[in-house]
Design an enzyme around this catalytic site. Structure first.
Site, PDB file in Angstrom:
ATOM      1  N   ASP A   1       0.825  -1.210   0.000  1.00 28.27           N
ATOM      2  CA  ASP A   1       0.000   0.000   0.000  1.00 28.27           C
ATOM      3  C   ASP A   1       0.857   1.257   0.000  1.00 28.27           C
ATOM      4  O   ASP A   1       0.360   2.353   0.273  1.00 28.27           O
ATOM      5  CB  ASP A   1      -0.903   0.027   1.250  1.00 28.27           C
ATOM      6  CG  ASP A   1      -2.086  -0.928   1.140  1.00 28.27           C
ATOM      7  OD1 ASP A   1      -2.231  -1.579   0.095  1.00 28.27           O
ATOM      8  OD2 ASP A   1      -2.857  -1.026   2.116  1.00 28.27           O
TER       9      ASP A   1
ATOM     10  N   ASP B   1       5.046  -9.197   9.122  1.00 26.64           N
ATOM     11  CA  ASP B   1       5.210  -7.756   8.988  1.00 26.64           C
ATOM     12  C   ASP B   1       6.591  -7.452   8.413  1.00 26.64           C
ATOM     13  O   ASP B   1       7.490  -8.300   8.407  1.00 26.64           O
ATOM     14  CB  ASP B   1       5.032  -7.073  10.342  1.00 26.64           C
ATOM     15  CG  ASP B   1       3.573  -6.957  10.740  1.00 26.64           C
ATOM     16  OD1 ASP B   1       2.700  -7.182   9.882  1.00 26.64           O
ATOM     17  OD2 ASP B   1       3.304  -6.639  11.922  1.00 26.64           O
TER      18      ASP B   1
ATOM     19  N   ASP C   1       9.223  -5.824   9.348  1.00 24.69           N
ATOM     20  CA  ASP C   1      10.448  -5.840  10.138  1.00 24.69           C
ATOM     21  C   ASP C   1      10.866  -7.235  10.584  1.00 24.69           C
ATOM     22  O   ASP C   1      11.850  -7.380  11.311  1.00 24.69           O
ATOM     23  CB  ASP C   1      10.289  -4.938  11.364  1.00 24.69           C
ATOM     24  CG  ASP C   1       9.098  -5.344  12.228  1.00 24.69           C
ATOM     25  OD1 ASP C   1       8.047  -5.645  11.648  1.00 24.69           O
ATOM     26  OD2 ASP C   1       9.214  -5.343  13.463  1.00 24.69           O
TER      27      ASP C   1
ATOM     28  N   ASP D   1      -6.119  -8.588  14.129  1.00 27.44           N
ATOM     29  CA  ASP D   1      -5.639  -9.921  14.475  1.00 27.44           C
ATOM     30  C   ASP D   1      -6.361 -10.474  15.708  1.00 27.44           C
ATOM     31  O   ASP D   1      -6.792 -11.629  15.724  1.00 27.44           O
ATOM     32  CB  ASP D   1      -4.131  -9.892  14.706  1.00 27.44           C
ATOM     33  CG  ASP D   1      -3.678  -8.682  15.534  1.00 27.44           C
ATOM     34  OD1 ASP D   1      -4.538  -7.980  16.104  1.00 27.44           O
ATOM     35  OD2 ASP D   1      -2.461  -8.450  15.613  1.00 27.44           O
TER      36      ASP D   1
END
Length: 562
Positions: free
Chosen positions: A133, A188, A190, A281
């Protein structure tokens, strides 16, 4: 950080053993006190009731932590058995999709893609979905990287939405509609997933009732600073105590947003990814378990990730988690409490969905502490030993036991938790005003902007969080410093160390946030290429789940819309 002090003083006050506060039956020293003959005792009693109520609430959450420690001890065998999963042959392995949701992650995206490309899994059964995005240079970097992976024979797909509707949940939902895999792993930006991640846990899904497997988070930058050390300890407590206790006891627990794998059908049957809360989540986890799916926790499978190194980034992350958890409680609490669950499951779900309500209580305790120290008599030694010490041990002691177990469960010294516990309490206190605001907003409204946590990666300072200067924390720091002085002067020595921790926590957060925001504004005034997250604007298109025509040729726009 949920501790008590001065309870013996209340006891003395209520039983009138140490009448330092003026009472109606006492001689009036001066005519000026006449209007306060009825008001002052009532105000003092109100303060006593409020103080007692706040500590009672904080103590409940503290004792709950001790309960989780006990559950871990009682269910060690079941927790260990989760690691015993049959290895599947390549022929029997199911197709898997790995989803990588990104938004302006130029500093870490390449590292993530390289790690996923090394996954030890048959290439004809593994799909990598990059759900991007981004509105900055991440688009070009990631698109080019995906093309290089495809040239190596890896089934990698770059999907770029023309809007950010639903934020992460919206991206995951749109990607799920075109995912090839029966199972879906999520990481994610990281994170650095290890090559054996999929093979280590895929065997659990041979049981059709298993809907999700969560693995443990590791910490790439644990020892960068005291801030990252305390964060690591806090997250280890979540994974190695909370998750293990709930899994081992058959209680409901949650997918942590990354580092886990879902059964695609479980997501769909639970109602799919929804974005009316900021913790999609947690929301999906409860809906899936209420639909009858079981969750597995694997502490032995570790996915390293990056911790926020700035206090401003940490506050933004914790704010999102706090607000989203309250929103999820609003959305699902009534449904959970009326579901066909055991009493223990419902009680644990209540504590699981409401922990952030401790932060407003902590702020209120900070405000009440100074007047309580001035008005309440100091307890005598016997009263302090009989009342204050046991309560302090049950709350602060339970906190120590909680994090000591988190350390020993991963082979680290328990004394590391003891040494860092004061700073953990101080940091939690310093974050309390900001997170109290998150709790209030979570009560008042659903959804909201999903502010991503800035990643450091290979270009520290590229992304920063913009926030207001910490005036509330500064005021509470002054008030807590006054409480330190008052505790000494009035003989409330039992309260002194806690008042000091309050003052240190507020001062630390206020100073660090002010320093970081001043530096950000200085860099913004120069030519430094810094992105302030609160300034980042989502795309202008309004079609939910739409992908741009820059998606890979293998997934034309028409197919994606279907």
């Amino acid at each position: 950080m949920h501790d008590n002090f001065g309870f013996g003083g209340w006891y003395a006050f209520v039983t009138r053993q140490h009448p330092q506060v003026w009472r109606p039956d006492s001689p009036d020293p001066t005519p000026a006190w006449q209007p306060w003959r009825q008001v002052l005792p009532m105000l003092s009693m109100l303060l006593c009731v409020l103080y007692f109520g706040v500590l009672l609430g904080l103590s409940a959450y503290g004792l709950h932590r001790l309960h989780l420690v006990v559950l871990c001890r009682l269910n060690r065998a079941k927790i260990a058995r989760a690691q015993e999963v049959a290895a599947l042959t390549d022929r029997d392995l199911p197709p898997v999709t790995i989803q990588l949701p990104l938004f302006n992650e130029s500093t870490v995206a390449a590292r993530l893609l390289d790690a996923v490309a090394r996954m030890d899994y048959p290439r004809d059964k593994l799909e990598i979905q990059v759900l991007d995005d981004s509105t900055d240079e991440t688009q070009g970097l990631v698109r080019a990287h995906v093309e290089r992976l495809r040239a190596q024979g890896i089934d990698a797909v770059y999907l770029h939405r023309t809007n950010r509707v639903g934020y992460k949940a919206g991206a995951l939902d749109a990607g799920l509609k075109v995912a090839k895999g029966e199972l879906v792993a999520i990481f994610d930006a990281d994170f650095i997933p290890q090559p054996g991640f999929v093979r280590s846990i895929v065997g659990h899904f041979e049981d059709p009732t298993v809907g999700m497997v969560q693995t443990r988070w590791g910490h790439l930058n644990r020892d960068v600073s005291i801030l990252t050390q305390v964060q690591a300890l806090m997250l280890d407590g979540h994974h190695l105590v909370e998750n293990r206790a709930r899994f081992g006891s058959g209680l409901l627990f949650n997918f942590s947003g990354t580092g886990g794998m879902w059964r695609k059908d479980a997501i769909i049957e639970a109602g799919g990814w929804q974005h009316d809360t900021l913790t999609e989540d947690l929301d999906l986890s409860y809906r899936a378990q209420l639909a009858g799916y079981r969750f597995i926790y694997r502490e032995d499978v570790v996915s390293p990730a990056e911790l926020p190194e700035d206090i401003s980034a940490l506050r933004a992350q914790q704010y999102r988690w706090a607000k989203g958890t309250v929103q999820t409680a609003r959305k699902l609490m009534a449904r959970v409490l009326s579901a066909k669950l055991s009493r223990g499951q419902r009680l644990e779900a209540f504590f699981h969905l409401t922990p952030h309500f401790a932060y407003p209580l902590l702020v209120l305790l900070s405000v009440l502490l100074l007047p309580a120290l001035v008005l309440f008599p100091a307890a005598d030694t016997l009263t302090m030993v009989a009342i204050d010490l046991p309560l302090c041990t049950a709350t602060t002691g339970s906190l120590a036991a909680f994090y000591m177990l988190a350390e020993t469960a991963q082979g680290r010294s328990r004394w590391g938790a003891v040494v860092r516990l004061p700073m953990l309490i101080a940091l939690g206190t310093g974050l309390a005003p900001h997170l109290s605001k998150a709790v209030i907003e979570g009560i008042r409204s659903m959804a909201g902007e999903f502010v991503r946590t800035p990643k450091q990666g290979d270009n520290k300072g590229r992304y920063r969080v913009r926030t207001d200067l910490p005036l509330t924390e500064a005021i509470l720091a002054v008030l807590s410093c006054g409480a330190v002085v008052a505790s000494v002067q009035t003989g409330h020595y039992f309260a002194t160390p806690f008042a000091v921790l309050f003052a240190v926590g507020y001062l630390y957060v206020a100073a660090m946030v002010a320093q970081e925001q001043i530096a950000r504004r200085r860099d913004a005034a120069s030519s430094a290429p810094v992105v302030a997250w609160s300034d980042a604007r989502p795309g202008e298109a309004a079609v939910v789940g739409a992908w741009s025509r820059q998606a890979t040729k293998e997934r034309p726009l028409g197919d994606l819309a279907a």
